[in-house]
Motif scaffolding. Structure first.
Motif: not given
Lengths: 513, 227
Positions: B197-198, B200, B202, B155-157
């Motif tokens: 998010f980290v 995900q 990883r 994703t962009s993030t």
């Protein structure tokens, strides 16, 4: 505590009662005379005198001397006026009538005197009983009170109830000096001069102030508390009167009882202090011995190894071995220092958990990485339950906890055995388990493994015995609990449970650009 | 840059300075030393070191103050070397512009690695457009990430997060910094989102997500893109 009836308040309604007695005796005599009027006409006037005399005697059994005297005087006069011939005069002819007339007074007086005396005895007995009861109560309350403050509370309440004065106790500090309490700025606050009178009374063991022979100008009275071995302090109060007789005895007894109770508490507290000092002295010695051992061994290794490196021609292999020894020793030294610093942080209460969101995986990786050398000979198994959420923990504290637990395991478990690290999340609690296949703990030692300076019986590398007590402190700082059990298959398992809510991340996903 | 890199050590402990001098000289660096903050500031201004190693507990000034003064004009790497090891101290130092933080006692190998990373980052000022890390390849202009030549769906993030860390390879980025850069000021306290998010990311980029080597956690402080 039920307050007993004050003995100085015993006769508040006495005058009203006496007036009633006078009225009653006059009434009784009047009725008797009315009854006797028809009687005397056919039985003669002597019968009347006997009747009146009986009534007066009856009255005397339960009335004071005053009403009885009035009753006898009244009956004598009435008898004389209405019944002795010549009627309606105070004139008496016969000697026997004169005798009877006098007899009225004598019998009435004697009866009255005796009754009053008996009743006075009764009253005294009652007072004595009251006092005994009060003293008994005071003794019981004082012996029930534990701690100086409770004794003082009891003493204050009892003195207020029975003597109507507000006492103020100044106690000594254990070194025969009165404790001056300058913050206490209430009604009992004493001026500096008054404090010095209290000091004087304390050191000279003499009463001072109002109603005494010393410092009579002062408004307060100062009494040194008469203990058996020591003087616990001074009692200060504003005296309204000087107690005398029985009341003085009662007062003195009360003061002695209170002084003894204070002395008892005082000696008990001193004994406790001595025990505490003894204990901390012992702790200090243990700490000192184990710290000096734990610091000296690695320092000795470093000094010895580096000295050899500097002063002799060593082969490359020897050099490498020596360097490795120095490195190991310095790591051990560092561990001791870390533990000491952590312990002092715990002791000073400066540990406060600051939880933040973390992955358990990161925690396990960090700790196993830090301990990779120690863990090399073992088979490390980590298991994290599926769907483990992020956990809100204080990473630093958690890391130290796991470090100490795993390090401990490496010290006791046989090489090549399993060391297991597991994590699950149950009802907003994070549950971590560290288990090994070592010898476990002796059953009787299980309750004290978290105690400071507890050390296992088989100990490879010494150690301060602080590791597990730090673990416990850190777990508790996070409002968690830690338990230890021996596994049925051998070895020990530490289970720690710390509260950890689940993260709220729903709405964040929506914000994804 | 020609010649050896010069490193200025600002530390009041002579033993630490000596140890650093021996270690660093042996590894090909030229070493300068100052025992006080004041001397350190002068030396930094006159001798133009390529990197500064700064102690926080100096006799004449708080190391953080020296760091602030240095950062007013000094743009090269500063590594903090201090006995203070609380997360607060580390995060503060990083927020005031320190490139890295190492607490004493430290391992020389670790220090040398951090110095290498910091110097490399400051040498490569002009940013490469395509970053390679083992089997991972990040194409910044095209927003494309490949692993083993396969395009990863990010994703962009996720892409912003990955490229932010990758562009600062070897450097610790604090949680607050990352959150601010990617999500904006109002999210600086929301570390749990960053964690998610980290995690995900990883799963997508790491060879073994439970033993990450690229997105490395610096416990309580932030993340570092591994070497």
């Amino acid at each position: 505590m039920k307050p007993t009836k004050g003995i100085d308040k015993k006769s508040t309604s006495q005058p009203a009662k006496t007036a009633g007695h006078y009225a009653f005796s006059i009434l009784v005599i009047g009725i008797t005379v009315l009854i006797c009027i028809p009687l005397s006409s056919n039985q003669g006037y002597h019968v009347v005198s006997y009747l009146l005399l009986s009534v007066v005697s009856l009255l005397a059994t339960f009335m004071g001397i005053g009403p009885v005297f009035v009753a006898s005087a009244l009956s004598a006069l009435v008898w004389n006026y209405f019944f002795i011939p010549p009627n309606y005069t105070f004139h008496i002819d016969k000697a026997e009538d004169i005798l009877m007339f006098g007899l009225f007074f004598i019998i009435a007086m004697l009866n009255g005197i005796f009754t009053t005396r008996v009743r006075r005895q009764e009253q005294l007995a009652l007072e004595r009983e009251n006092r005994t009861h009060t003293l008994f109560q005071l003794t019981r309350n004082l012996s029930k009170a534990s701690g100086t403050n409770e004794v003082l509370n009891v003493a204050n309440a009892e003195i207020e109830t029975h003597f109507g004065i507000t006492p103020y106790f100044i106690l000594q500090n254990g070194m025969n000096k009165l404790i001056i309490n300058p913050e206490k700025k209430d009604s009992t606050f004493l001026t500096e001069k008054q404090h010095s009178i209290a000091e004087w009374s304390f050191t000279h063991l003499q009463k001072a102030g109002a109603f005494t022979q010393n410092f009579t100008a002062d408004e307060n009275t100062y009494i040194p508390l008469p203990g058996a071995k020591i003087t616990p302090g001074v009692l200060v109060y504003k005296a309204k009167e000087q107690f005398s007789g029985n009341k003085k005895t009662f007062w003195d007894t009360c003061i002695t009882l209170i002084a003894n109770a204070l002395e008892r508490e005082f000696l008990e507290e001193q004994a406790q202090k001595a025990r505490f000092l003894d204990e901390s002295d012992r702790l200090y010695k243990t700490l000192f011995n184990s710290i000096s051992h734990e610091l000296r061994i690695p320092v000795a290794t470093i000094m010895g190894a580096s000295d050899t490196l500097l002063n002799s021609n060593n082969s490359a292999d020897t050099q490498a071995a020596l360097c490795s020894e120095i490195f190991t020793a310095s790591i051990r030294l560092n561990r001791v220092i870390e533990n000491l610093l952590n312990m002092s942080r715990l002791e000073s209460g400066r540990i406060s958990a600051r939880p933040n969101w973390h992955e358990i995986n990161d925690l396990f990786n960090k700790v196993t990485e830090d301990l990779q050398n120690e863990l090399k000979p073992f088979n490390v198994i980590t298991s994290i339950s599926e769907n483990m959420p992020l956990v809100k923990i204080d990473f630093g504290l958690m890391e130290q906890i796991l470090y100490n637990l795993i390090f401990n395991a490496t010290q006791y478990a046989p090489v090549t055995s399993d060391i297991t690290l597991s994590a699950e999340h149950v009802n907003n609690f994070l549950v971590l388990k560290v288990s090994d296949n070592g010898p476990g703990f002796p059953e009787d030692a299980l309750p004290c493994v978290f105690n400071k300076f507890y050390r296992g019986t088989i100990n490879k590398t010494g150690g301060l015995g602080l590791g597990l007590s730090i673990v416990k402190g850190f777990v508790e700082a996070q409002k968690g609990i830690i338990t230890v059990k021996n596994r049925e298959t051998g070895g020990a398992v530490f289970t720690l449970t710390v509260p950890s809510e689940k993260p709220d991340i729903e709405h964040f996903e929506i914000n994804e650009p | 840059m020609t010649g050896p890199n010069t490193i200025l050590i600002i530390d009041d402990e002579i033993q630490i300075r000596r140890l650093l001098e021996i270690t660093l000289t042996a590894n090909g660096y030229k070493v300068l030393q100052s025992g006080t903050g004041k001397d350190g500031l002068i030396d930094a201004a006159t001798l133009h070191p390529s990197l500064i190693i700064l102690d926080l507990g100096l006799p004449d000034a708080e190391g953080i103050e020296i760091l602030k003064k240095l950062r007013e004009w000094y743009s090269k790497p500063i590594i903090i070397l201090s006995v203070r090891q609380s997360e607060d101290d580390i995060v503060t130092a990083l927020d005031y512009g320190a490139n890295d933080y190492l607490s004493k006692p430290f391992r020389s190998a670790e220090l040398l690695a951090r110095i290498r990373v910091a110097l490399r980052a400051s040498d490569n000022k002009k940013e490469a457009e395509i970053l390679h890390f083992g089997t991972l390849c990040i194409d910044l202009p095209n927003h494309a990430v490949r692993k083993n030549d396969e395009i990863l769906k990010l994703t962009s993030t996720e892409f912003s997060l990955l490229s932010l860390l990758a562009k600062n390879q070897g450097r610790v980025l604090t949680h607050q910094y990352i959150l601010k850069e990617i999500w904006g000021y109002s999210y600086v306290e929301q570390t749990q989102y960053l964690r998610v998010f980290v995690a995900q990311l990883r799963k997508k980029v790491e060879d073994n997500p439970s033993k990450p080597t690229l997105l490395v956690t610096e416990s309580g402080i932030g993340y570092r893109f591994g070497e």
